[in-house]
Write a protein that holds these residues in place. Structure first.
Motif, short mmCIF file in Angstrom:
data_model
loop_
_atom_site.label_atom_id
_atom_site.label_comp_id
_atom_site.label_asym_id
_atom_site.label_seq_id
_atom_site.Cartn_x
_atom_site.Cartn_y
_atom_site.Cartn_z
N GLU A 43 3.84 1.51 -1.48
CA GLU A 43 4.34 1.63 -2.85
C GLU A 43 3.24 2.13 -3.78
O GLU A 43 3.49 2.97 -4.64
CB GLU A 43 4.87 0.28 -3.33
N GLN A 44 2.03 1.62 -3.61
CA GLN A 44 0.92 2.07 -4.44
C GLN A 44 0.61 3.54 -4.20
O GLN A 44 0.34 4.29 -5.13
CB GLN A 44 -0.32 1.21 -4.18
N SER A 45 0.68 3.97 -2.95
CA SER A 45 0.45 5.38 -2.62
C SER A 45 1.52 6.26 -3.26
O SER A 45 1.21 7.32 -3.82
CB SER A 45 0.45 5.58 -1.11
N SER B 269 0.83 -1.20 0.00
CA SER B 269 0.00 0.00 0.00
C SER B 269 0.87 1.26 0.00
O SER B 269 0.52 2.26 -0.61
CB SER B 269 -0.96 0.01 1.19
N ARG C 35 3.31 5.61 -5.94
CA ARG C 35 3.06 5.66 -7.40
C ARG C 35 1.91 6.59 -7.74
O ARG C 35 1.97 7.34 -8.71
CB ARG C 35 2.78 4.25 -7.92
N HIS C 36 0.86 6.52 -6.95
CA HIS C 36 -0.31 7.36 -7.20
C HIS C 36 0.06 8.84 -7.07
O HIS C 36 -0.33 9.66 -7.91
CB HIS C 36 -1.44 7.00 -6.22
#
Length: 85
Positions: free
Chosen positions: A71-73, A69, A75-76
């Motif tokens: 890493e996804q944050s 989460s 990237r976002h």
């Protein structure tokens, strides 16, 4: 003359205390960056091991989910910043 009088329940409880002992299990799992620990107590070695392993597995999964989460944050946020430029 009788010295001791025992009922069956007292004798049974005494035998159970001697035979059944609480087992404590501690597990440690190391990676290059992180250490995970799981511990549990149960009346059998197998049950103590299963409980400790379950707790250790939950720690690994929670750490993995948290890392994903993050890493996804990241990237976002990077995508949002690219869109503003």
């Amino acid at each position: 003359r009788r010295r001791h009088t025992r009922s069956s329940t007292v004798s049974w409880a005494r035998e159970m205390c001697i035979r059944d002992r609480l087992i404590h299990c501690r597990l440690q799992f190391r990676t290059a960056n992180t250490q995970y620990y799981g511990s549990a107590e149960a009346w059998s070695a197998e049950e103590a091991y299963k409980l400790a392993l379950n707790r250790l597995e939950r720690q690994v999964v929670e750490h993995k989910e948290t890392k994903l989460s993050e890493e996804q944050s990241r990237r976002h946020i990077e995508n949002l910043l690219k869109g503003e430029l």
